[in-house]
Design a protein around this motif. Structure first.
Motif, PDB file in Angstrom:
ATOM      1  N   ARG A  73     -17.124  28.795  99.234  1.00  0.00           N
ATOM      2  CA  ARG A  73     -16.328  30.099 100.681  1.00  0.00           C
ATOM      3  C   ARG A  73     -16.416  31.272  99.691  1.00  0.00           C
ATOM      4  NH1 ARG A  73     -11.843  26.131 102.890  1.00  0.00           N
ATOM      5  NH2 ARG A  73     -13.301  24.505 104.692  1.00  0.00           N
ATOM      6  N   TYR A  74     -16.685  31.840 101.144  1.00  0.00           N
ATOM      7  CA  TYR A  74     -15.942  33.878 100.881  1.00  0.00           C
ATOM      8  C   TYR A  74     -16.000  34.053 102.430  1.00  0.00           C
ATOM      9  CZ  TYR A  74     -16.867  38.671 100.497  1.00  0.00           C
ATOM     10  OH  TYR A  74     -16.793  39.628 100.042  1.00  0.00           O
ATOM     11  N   GLU A  75     -14.651  34.973 102.295  1.00  0.00           N
ATOM     12  CA  GLU A  75     -14.275  35.139 103.635  1.00  0.00           C
ATOM     13  C   GLU A  75     -13.960  36.700 103.269  1.00  0.00           C
ATOM     14  OE1 GLU A  75     -12.029  36.934 106.470  1.00  0.00           O
ATOM     15  OE2 GLU A  75     -10.902  35.871 104.723  1.00  0.00           O
ATOM     16  N   GLY A  76     -13.856  37.436 103.633  1.00  0.00           N
ATOM     17  CA  GLY A  76     -12.865  38.942 103.537  1.00  0.00           C
ATOM     18  C   GLY A  76     -12.750  39.692 102.156  1.00  0.00           C
ATOM     19  N   GLY A  77     -13.458  39.302 101.108  1.00  0.00           N
ATOM     20  CA  GLY A  77     -12.805  39.424  99.770  1.00  0.00           C
ATOM     21  C   GLY A  77     -12.272  38.505  98.709  1.00  0.00           C
ATOM     22  N   THR A  78     -12.459  37.852  99.637  1.00  0.00           N
ATOM     23  CA  THR A  78     -11.865  35.879  98.762  1.00  0.00           C
ATOM     24  C   THR A  78     -12.848  34.969  98.271  1.00  0.00           C
ATOM     25  OG1 THR A  78      -9.661  36.630  99.652  1.00  0.00           O
ATOM     26  CG2 THR A  78     -10.391  34.057  98.220  1.00  0.00           C
ATOM     27  N   TYR A  79     -13.253  34.594  97.566  1.00  0.00           N
ATOM     28  CA  TYR A  79     -14.258  33.521  97.016  1.00  0.00           C
ATOM     29  C   TYR A  79     -13.211  32.114  97.217  1.00  0.00           C
ATOM     30  CZ  TYR A  79     -17.585  36.646  95.774  1.00  0.00           C
ATOM     31  OH  TYR A  79     -18.452  37.630  96.271  1.00  0.00           O
ATOM     32  N   GLN A  80     -13.042  31.128  97.723  1.00  0.00           N
ATOM     33  CA  GLN A  80     -12.741  29.844  97.710  1.00  0.00           C
ATOM     34  C   GLN A  80     -13.691  28.268  97.077  1.00  0.00           C
ATOM     35  OE1 GLN A  80     -11.131  27.691 100.904  1.00  0.00           O
ATOM     36  NE2 GLN A  80      -9.295  28.807 100.106  1.00  0.00           N
ATOM     37  N   VAL A  81     -12.159  27.865  96.469  1.00  0.00           N
ATOM     38  CA  VAL A  81     -13.791  26.096  95.663  1.00  0.00           C
ATOM     39  C   VAL A  81     -12.713  25.581  96.670  1.00  0.00           C
ATOM     40  CG1 VAL A  81     -14.479  25.028  94.262  1.00  0.00           C
ATOM     41  CG2 VAL A  81     -15.185  27.312  93.894  1.00  0.00           C
ATOM     42  N   MET A  82     -13.107  24.485  97.616  1.00  0.00           N
ATOM     43  CA  MET A  82     -12.593  23.383  97.906  1.00  0.00           C
ATOM     44  C   MET A  82     -13.112  21.830  97.451  1.00  0.00           C
ATOM     45  SD  MET A  82     -12.738  21.862 101.918  1.00  0.00           S
ATOM     46  CE  MET A  82     -12.141  20.387 102.082  1.00  0.00           C
ATOM     47  N   VAL A  83     -12.831  21.166  97.082  1.00  0.00           N
ATOM     48  CA  VAL A  83     -13.062  20.021  96.345  1.00  0.00           C
ATOM     49  C   VAL A  83     -12.520  18.502  97.533  1.00  0.00           C
ATOM     50  CG1 VAL A  83     -13.079  18.720  94.332  1.00  0.00           C
ATOM     51  CG2 VAL A  83     -13.673  20.918  94.314  1.00  0.00           C
ATOM     52  N   ALA A  84     -13.120  17.621  97.661  1.00  0.00           N
ATOM     53  CA  ALA A  84     -12.505  16.916  98.728  1.00  0.00           C
ATOM     54  C   ALA A  84     -12.881  15.858  98.026  1.00  0.00           C
ATOM     55  CB  ALA A  84     -12.321  17.016 100.159  1.00  0.00           C
ATOM     56  N   LEU A  85     -12.190  15.064  97.321  1.00  0.00           N
ATOM     57  CA  LEU A  85     -12.874  14.057  96.606  1.00  0.00           C
ATOM     58  C   LEU A  85     -11.836  12.456  97.152  1.00  0.00           C
ATOM     59  CD1 LEU A  85     -11.631  14.499  92.620  1.00  0.00           C
ATOM     60  CD2 LEU A  85     -14.227  14.311  94.480  1.00  0.00           C
ATOM     61  N   ASP A  86     -12.064  11.511  98.331  1.00  0.00           N
ATOM     62  CA  ASP A  86     -12.308  10.119  98.446  1.00  0.00           C
ATOM     63  C   ASP A  86     -11.747   9.146  97.047  1.00  0.00           C
ATOM     64  OD1 ASP A  86     -12.510  10.788 100.664  1.00  0.00           O
ATOM     65  OD2 ASP A  86     -14.647  10.498 100.813  1.00  0.00           O
ATOM     66  N   CYS A  87     -10.734   8.481  97.591  1.00  0.00           N
ATOM     67  CA  CYS A  87     -10.027   7.087  96.680  1.00  0.00           C
ATOM     68  C   CYS A  87     -10.331   6.007  96.842  1.00  0.00           C
ATOM     69  CB  CYS A  87      -7.952   6.875  96.855  1.00  0.00           C
ATOM     70  SG  CYS A  87      -7.952   8.859  96.293  1.00  0.00           S
ATOM     71  N   ILE A  88     -12.015   5.841  95.853  1.00  0.00           N
ATOM     72  CA  ILE A  88     -12.279   4.690  96.315  1.00  0.00           C
ATOM     73  C   ILE A  88     -11.170   2.785  96.917  1.00  0.00           C
ATOM     74  CG2 ILE A  88     -14.595   3.234  95.506  1.00  0.00           C
ATOM     75  CD1 ILE A  88     -14.895   5.728  93.701  1.00  0.00           C
ATOM     76  N   ASN A  89     -10.712   3.112  95.142  1.00  0.00           N
ATOM     77  CA  ASN A  89      -9.384   2.204  95.398  1.00  0.00           C
ATOM     78  C   ASN A  89      -8.114   2.287  97.105  1.00  0.00           C
ATOM     79  OD1 ASN A  89      -8.360   3.771  93.989  1.00  0.00           O
ATOM     80  ND2 ASN A  89      -6.754   3.869  92.871  1.00  0.00           N
ATOM     81  N   GLN A  90      -7.955   3.669  97.568  1.00  0.00           N
ATOM     82  CA  GLN A  90      -7.251   3.411  98.547  1.00  0.00           C
ATOM     83  C   GLN A  90      -7.663   3.978  99.734  1.00  0.00           C
ATOM     84  OE1 GLN A  90      -3.328   5.903  96.878  1.00  0.00           O
ATOM     85  NE2 GLN A  90      -4.636   5.573  94.970  1.00  0.00           N
ATOM     86  N   GLU A  91      -7.620   2.820 100.736  1.00  0.00           N
ATOM     87  CA  GLU A  91      -8.363   3.489 101.720  1.00  0.00           C
ATOM     88  C   GLU A  91      -8.086   4.380 102.648  1.00  0.00           C
ATOM     89  OE1 GLU A  91     -10.756   1.186 105.569  1.00  0.00           O
ATOM     90  OE2 GLU A  91      -9.007  -0.030 104.622  1.00  0.00           O
ATOM     91  N   ASN A  92      -8.937   5.306 103.200  1.00  0.00           N
ATOM     92  CA  ASN A  92      -8.576   6.685 103.871  1.00  0.00           C
ATOM     93  C   ASN A  92      -7.763   7.433 103.858  1.00  0.00           C
ATOM     94  OD1 ASN A  92     -10.334   5.434 106.347  1.00  0.00           O
ATOM     95  ND2 ASN A  92      -8.438   4.399 106.973  1.00  0.00           N
ATOM     96  N   LYS A  93      -8.028   7.273 101.863  1.00  0.00           N
ATOM     97  CA  LYS A  93      -7.124   8.471 100.848  1.00  0.00           C
ATOM     98  C   LYS A  93      -7.900   9.183 100.747  1.00  0.00           C
ATOM     99  CE  LYS A  93      -3.102   7.076 101.405  1.00  0.00           C
ATOM    100  NZ  LYS A  93      -1.587   7.680 101.868  1.00  0.00           N
ATOM    101  N   THR A  94      -7.452  10.447 100.595  1.00  0.00           N
ATOM    102  CA  THR A  94      -8.401  11.963  99.737  1.00  0.00           C
ATOM    103  C   THR A  94      -7.856  12.669  99.425  1.00  0.00           C
ATOM    104  OG1 THR A  94      -9.947  11.502 101.968  1.00  0.00           O
ATOM    105  CG2 THR A  94     -10.373  13.355  99.919  1.00  0.00           C
ATOM    106  N   LEU A  95      -7.803  13.441  97.904  1.00  0.00           N
ATOM    107  CA  LEU A  95      -7.387  14.011  96.976  1.00  0.00           C
ATOM    108  C   LEU A  95      -8.341  15.556  97.257  1.00  0.00           C
ATOM    109  CD1 LEU A  95      -5.718  13.562  93.586  1.00  0.00           C
ATOM    110  CD2 LEU A  95      -6.908  15.825  93.874  1.00  0.00           C
ATOM    111  N   VAL A  96      -7.018  16.332  97.941  1.00  0.00           N
ATOM    112  CA  VAL A  96      -8.744  17.844  98.025  1.00  0.00           C
ATOM    113  C   VAL A  96      -7.404  18.997  97.122  1.00  0.00           C
ATOM    114  CG1 VAL A  96      -8.755  19.312  99.553  1.00  0.00           C
ATOM    115  CG2 VAL A  96      -9.032  17.376 100.547  1.00  0.00           C
ATOM    116  N   ALA A  97      -8.384  19.734  96.292  1.00  0.00           N
ATOM    117  CA  ALA A  97      -8.432  20.588  95.605  1.00  0.00           C
ATOM    118  C   ALA A  97      -8.860  21.498  95.908  1.00  0.00           C
ATOM    119  CB  ALA A  97      -7.791  19.787  94.162  1.00  0.00           C
TER     120      ALA A  97
END
Length: 253
Positions: free
Chosen positions: A25-49
């Motif tokens: 993403r880019y907004e007003g001078g800031t770049y950002q990377v977002m990663v959202a990884l689903d936990c295959i072994n934990q239902e409805n759990k997601t790790l976000v960085a």
């Protein structure tokens, strides 16, 4: 800045690609990377960085930001016992991937989810062109812009899934439910939800009447609620079909 909310003529997001569930993403001078990884072994759990980069950037620094963020996400997932489907090592990320309004194409040439907008009254509502991004079913966010003849984004359409949808609702949900959009747009928006597989979190679709901070004006002077709802419905229905989602519901305010 609010996570998940990206609007205006200088705010853009594109899929991270390379098999990663993420966006750059880019907004007003800031770049950002977002990663959202689903936990295959934990239902409805997601790790976000998240990884943020202030100031100017180029392909090298943006690729570096992406690698650090994805590697951090993988290590965090391992630490918390979250089995994830990781992508390939990032290469060749470019600021050009985020596009600019002068790269917009005529509406009849719209592809992917944006193709659904061809059947709307976008041209009659002052936006004869569309600025779109590469299609990626793994991306937790999808967006496009309806662009004026003067090459200004007039309406922004956004789809948020899983952790990105939760993030968006955390920052904007109360305002939407109370009948108010973000700063400068008041009540000029439409939104919808859908039920999607592999996530307990409903997907969220939003259309915003965009404000141009550079000129202190709205590129599309007059907001049409009926057009906003029809355009969002077309966008949301097509997105939902592509993602295997169901029960698209236009929300009242």
């Amino acid at each position: 800045m609010p996570r998940g909310a990206w609007r205006g003529s200088s705010e853009h997001a594109a899929p991270l690609g390379h098999g990663w569930s993420g966006v750059v993403r880019y907004e007003g001078g800031t770049y950002q990377v977002m990663v959202a990884l689903d936990c295959i072994n934990q239902e409805n759990k997601t790790l976000v960085a998240y990884g943020d980069l202030l100031g100017t950037s180029n392909g090298t620094t943006l690729t570096g930001l992406g690698r650090v963020t994805t590697e951090t996400a993988e290590k965090a997932a391992e630490k918390h016992g979250c089995q994830v489907k990781a992508g390939k090592q990032l290469t060749g990320l470019s600021t050009a991937r985020l596009g600019t309004p002068d790269t917009a194409k005529p509406l009849p040439q719209a592809q992917g989810s944006r193709a659904a907008l061809r059947g709307t009254d976008a041209v009659q509502n002052g936006t004869p062109a569309v600025m779109e991004y590469p299609a990626d079913p793994d991306a937790p966010q999808t967006n496009c812009y309806l662009v004026t003849k003067a090459k200004k984004p007039g309406h922004g359409l956004y789809a948020y899934y899983g952790a990105a949808a939760k993030d968006f609702l955390t920052s904007e949900g109360d305002r939407l439910k109370e009948g108010y959009g973000p700063t400068h747009s008041g009540r000029d928006y439409a939104w919808a939800t859908a039920t999607c597989p592999r996530s307990a979190q409903q997907a969220v679709f939003v259309l915003y009447h965009l404000y141009d901070r550079d000129t202190d004006t709205y590129p599309v002077p007059n907001y049409s609620a009926s057009f906003a709802r029809s355009a969002l419905r077309a966008f949301a229905d097509h997105e939902a079909e592509q993602r295997g989602c169901s029960d698209v519901r236009m929300m009242t305010r």
